[in-house]
Enzyme design. Sequence first.
Site, PDB file in Angstrom:
ATOM      1  N   ALA A 166       0.856  -1.191   0.000  1.00 17.31           N
ATOM      2  CA  ALA A 166       0.000   0.000   0.000  1.00 17.31           C
ATOM      3  C   ALA A 166       0.888   1.236   0.000  1.00 17.31           C
ATOM      4  CB  ALA A 166      -0.879  -0.017   1.242  1.00 17.31           C
ATOM      5  N   GLU A 181       4.588  -5.122   7.042  1.00 17.92           N
ATOM      6  CA  GLU A 181       3.728  -4.148   7.731  1.00 17.92           C
ATOM      7  C   GLU A 181       4.126  -3.952   9.185  1.00 17.92           C
ATOM      8  OE1 GLU A 181       2.682  -6.669   5.829  1.00 17.92           O
ATOM      9  OE2 GLU A 181       1.053  -6.027   4.521  1.00 17.92           O
ATOM     10  N   GLY A 205       0.652  -5.408   0.530  1.00 15.56           N
ATOM     11  CA  GLY A 205      -0.480  -5.611  -0.377  1.00 15.56           C
ATOM     12  C   GLY A 205      -0.075  -6.262  -1.697  1.00 15.56           C
ATOM     13  N   GLU A 232       0.080  -9.893  -0.899  1.00 11.66           N
ATOM     14  CA  GLU A 232      -1.313 -10.346  -0.741  1.00 11.66           C
ATOM     15  C   GLU A 232      -2.003 -10.480  -2.102  1.00 11.66           C
ATOM     16  OE1 GLU A 232      -1.696  -7.135   2.055  1.00 11.66           O
ATOM     17  OE2 GLU A 232      -2.583  -8.474   3.547  1.00 11.66           O
TER      18      GLU A 232
END
Length: 260
Positions: free
Chosen positions: A66, A134, A111, A114
């Site tokens: 992100a 993260e 992300g 993911e």
Amino acid sequence: MAFNTLLVERANGIATVTLNRPKALNAINQEMTRELAQLVAELERDPAVRVVIITGAGDRAFMAGADITEFQALSAVEALGFSQRIQALYTRIERLPQPTLAAVNGFALGGGCELTQVCDLVIAAETARFGQPEVNLGVLPGAGGTQRLARLVGRHRAKEICLTGEMLDAHEAYRIGLVNRVVPPDQLMAEARALAEKLREKSAVTLRLIKEAIDEGHDLALEAGLAVEAKAWAIAFATEDHAEGVRAFLEKRRAQFKGR
Ligand code: CO8
């Protein structure tokens, strides 16, 4: 439709989607989230697209997660909304009717990692790096990582990856089952296209039934999963492609599937 954060090329039944913010290592921001959602809505309804390849622009990153520059302005309530939107988007990508193939050309972090977890197949360049960093930002994976990663590689490995935030190289990602194939960087897209072309020759409806049976059954008890499989198997018998597949075998010729 033209996008600011994505490049989309459709050719011969294969859509190649390039995450295109190379200056930020293709980090996903709110705009890319919106644009990906628009694109997914188009792909869901486009039978001409038989296989989807997702990759990153440039030679450094698939997606470095992100966009961290947007984090400071987020309240907890807004963070909840952002996480839910990305989760919904990724689940929609996971459920696309077409097979999806991640061609990982560099960093797949947060992300980005993911996103690879919701693709059906993952091909990595030898230079690819995977991770859920993260924790180093004082947050946790928010696009499904704590859930899908554990289901993919087991809880102990998922915890090691999420708790340490350390990166895995492509060979280690292959060893633990995060990746299907590892190839030299200059062969990544050729390998992805060759695999996409193989899938394009199959029946689109059969591929969809297989994908749905595996995904739907995955979180069920075995008996319930077997029931899902039996129903999908029965639906296959109602397709023209099944009739054509059997006929072609008996007539010793190549099947001509129509996706019906
Ligand atoms: N967001 C914004 N910009 C980024 C990001 C990012 N995630 N990653 C890299 N960039 C930018 C850098 O700021 C830099 O910009 P500039 O040139 O303007 O300074 C440029 O990309 C190149 O990066 P570096 O100079 O840092 O390149 P290095 O080779 O030194 O390092 C790394 C590469 C190791 C990938 C490093 O950039 C890095 O650690 N990036 C952050 C990775 C990360 O922590 N990702 C996880 C983010 S959190 C997340 O993904 C949560 C997902 C769930 C979302 C749910 C809704 C909130």
